[in-house]
Design an enzyme around this catalytic site. Structure first.
Site, PDB file in Angstrom:
ATOM      1  N   CYS A 161       0.867  -1.174   0.000  1.00  0.00           N
ATOM      2  CA  CYS A 161       0.000   0.000   0.000  1.00  0.00           C
ATOM      3  C   CYS A 161       0.903   1.222   0.000  1.00  0.00           C
ATOM      4  O   CYS A 161       1.582   1.490   0.989  1.00  0.00           O
ATOM      5  CB  CYS A 161      -0.922  -0.003   1.217  1.00  0.00           C
ATOM      6  SG  CYS A 161      -2.019   1.434   1.275  1.00  0.00           S
ATOM      7  N   GLU A 205      -3.698   1.034  -6.256  1.00  0.00           N
ATOM      8  CA  GLU A 205      -2.667   0.184  -6.832  1.00  0.00           C
ATOM      9  C   GLU A 205      -2.622   0.458  -8.335  1.00  0.00           C
ATOM     10  O   GLU A 205      -3.525   1.093  -8.881  1.00  0.00           O
ATOM     11  CB  GLU A 205      -2.916  -1.298  -6.561  1.00  0.00           C
ATOM     12  CG  GLU A 205      -2.630  -1.732  -5.130  1.00  0.00           C
ATOM     13  CD  GLU A 205      -1.178  -1.608  -4.716  1.00  0.00           C
ATOM     14  OE1 GLU A 205      -0.328  -1.257  -5.570  1.00  0.00           O
ATOM     15  OE2 GLU A 205      -0.884  -1.836  -3.531  1.00  0.00           O
TER      16      GLU A 205
END
Length: 221
Positions: free
Chosen positions: A2, A105
């Site tokens: 992340c 992402e």
């Protein structure tokens, strides 16, 4: 992993959600492009009370002489967190909750990085498992810092990235914070199939300087 996330929920809603006492110097919200080294709001449990306060996203080990003395540690792998010198003490004694609305992402199409915004499928706030540290510099300055715990992604998420944040459910918060004794290690799993929703968003978010609600708006393609 992340490396970017969004937090759009008001501080008063967060303090009610966690039943936590807020600090006076919380970072501003909403924020749609939170990057490592920036301040974020996290929940810790100390002296019988939950506290909601600011920390640097980017864990600073005790032996760093400056915050940039070594690698930028904004994620901690669940598989090695209990043994890695940077994180092992924090994994036992200093765990935190890191709220988010969603995270980003990227996939690639040729040379173009295509961003995706990932949220909970039930539209509830995300709460990442985190670890934290209070670092003291050589001149006495103190910095509270944290990292997000990640796990190996399941089949759905693996289409975008091999790692995923550990997302905790409300009934798991107390155990992760150490309020219910031992056993937090069993919580460090990837979200189950169907738990996350994925939407392509515009490439504006590729810049870490971009900000604004348009960053999380879904696009076709």
């Amino acid at each position: 992993m992340c490396g970017r996330f969004a937090i759009t929920l008001p501080d008063d809603a967060m303090t009610r959600l966690f039943d936590a006492a807020p600090a006076n110097d919380l970072p501003p919200v909403p924020r749609y492009n939170v990057c490592p080294t920036q301040p974020i709001s996290v929940v810790i449990s100390a002296e019988g009370q939950r506290r909601y306060g600011p920390m640097r996203w980017g864990f600073i080990p005790r032996w760093y002489k400056t915050p940039t003395d070594g690698p930028l540690l904004f994620n901690a792998r669940s598989e090695t967190i209990a043994e890695k010198p940077s994180f092992k003490e924090a994994a036992r004694k200093r765990r935190c909750l890191i709220p988010a609305s969603g995270f980003y992402e990227w996939t690639k199409e040729g040379e173009t990085r295509l961003p995706w915004y990932i949220t909970r499928s039930d539209a509830e706030p995300m709460v990442f498992a985190g670890v934290w540290q209070s670092w003291q510099g050589p001149e006495g300055a103190r910095v509270a810092s944290c990292a997000i715990v990640t796990a190996e992604a399941g089949p759905e998420m693996a289409r975008l990235h091999e790692r995923v944040p550990v997302v905790l459910e409300p009934e798991e918060w107390a155990l992760w914070l150490g309020e219910e004794g031992h056993g937090a290690a069993r919580l460090m799993d990837a979200p189950g199939e169907g738990a996350l929703s994925f939407a392509r968003v515009g490439t504006t978010v590729n810049s870490n300087r971009a900000e604004g609600p348009e960053l999380i708006e879904p696009i076709d393609g």
